[in-house]
Enzyme design. Structure first.
Site, PDB file in Angstrom:
ATOM      1  N   HIS A  63      56.131  65.074  44.559  1.00 55.15           N
ATOM      2  CA  HIS A  63      55.303  64.290  45.477  1.00 55.15           C
ATOM      3  C   HIS A  63      53.858  64.259  45.030  1.00 55.15           C
ATOM      4  O   HIS A  63      53.378  65.130  44.290  1.00 55.15           O
ATOM      5  CB  HIS A  63      55.433  64.803  46.916  1.00 55.15           C
ATOM      6  CG  HIS A  63      54.643  66.033  47.234  1.00 55.15           C
ATOM      7  ND1 HIS A  63      53.299  65.999  47.534  1.00 55.15           N
ATOM      8  CD2 HIS A  63      55.003  67.343  47.311  1.00 55.15           C
ATOM      9  CE1 HIS A  63      52.870  67.218  47.803  1.00 55.15           C
ATOM     10  NE2 HIS A  63      53.880  68.065  47.661  1.00 55.15           N
ATOM     11  N   CYS A  64      53.161  63.246  45.455  1.00 52.76           N
ATOM     12  CA  CYS A  64      51.710  63.139  45.301  1.00 52.76           C
ATOM     13  C   CYS A  64      51.165  62.926  46.710  1.00 52.76           C
ATOM     14  O   CYS A  64      51.589  63.614  47.636  1.00 52.76           O
ATOM     15  CB  CYS A  64      51.328  62.028  44.321  1.00 52.76           C
ATOM     16  SG  CYS A  64      52.100  60.423  44.631  1.00 52.76           S
TER      17      CYS A  64
END
Length: 203
Positions: free
Chosen positions: A113-114
């Site tokens: 994830h970012c």
């Protein structure tokens, strides 16, 4: 639209599990999403994660760190700036290092994830797809499906030019073997015997 998971025969307060926005399965035991919040933690527990690959430079929030500690989940952070003019050498090196973590099945199940699960996550997944020999049009379609109206031509160019050959050569020096498994999918397998004869199966 977010995914809502309903669970039967449980307390009302625990009846709905809420994944992070942009959540999806990439491959068996590989998932992607936007930044998880505490409301997503019960859902993440169901994934039995071993690792999280975090692609932002900002420190991980303490409440998220506490959740990872409580679940014995390892955090791998690769600080990629979210700007459109990010340094290409830095982006390339960070994605290369993140891919090495991602394709190590000892880190699976893993969540990537970012912040929004669009650009940085999309670049990493796009480069993984190139390693899996996806055609470029399919790689771009997947990236654009998650990025939506905020698709970046710079990201697509980066994915197009990413040197998978360098990663494949690197794999000769570590203990993984790339093999097929069902429906023309490919997966990295880890075995002790590869310690003696590391090799990369042909694509």
């Amino acid at each position: 639209m977010g995914l809502i998971v309903e669970v039967d025969n449980v307390d009302e307060d625990a009846a709905v599990l809420v994944p992070p926005p942009n959540f999806s399965m990439v491959e068996d035991c590989i998932f992607r999403s936007s930044f998880p919040t505490p409301s997503n933690f019960p859902f993440l527990q169901t994934l039995n994660l071993r690792s999280v690959i975090y692609l932002c430079p900002e420190p991980y929030p303490e409440e998220n760190l506490e959740f990872l500690r409580s679940q014995n989940i390892r955090l791998f952070q690769f600080g990629i700036e979210g700007k459109t003019d990010v340094s290409l050498p830095i982006l390339r090196d960070s994605i290369m290092e993140a891919l090495k973590v991602l394709i190590d099945v000892r880190n699976h199940p893993v969540l990537i994830h970012c912040k929004r699960g669009k650009h940085r996550t999309g670049c990493l997944v796009g480069c993984l797809r190139k390693l899996q020999n996806w055609c470029l049009s399919s790689v771009f379609e997947e990236y654009q499906r998650f990025a939506g109206a905020k698709s970046r031509n710079g990201d697509l160019t980066f994915i197009d030019r990413f040197d998978i050959v360098s990663l494949r050569q690197c794999l000769y020096s570590i203990i993984y073997q790339y093999q097929g498994y069902g429906s023309k999918k490919r997966r990295l397998l880890y075995t002790d015997e590869n310690l003696q004869k590391p090799r990369l199966a042909s694509f």
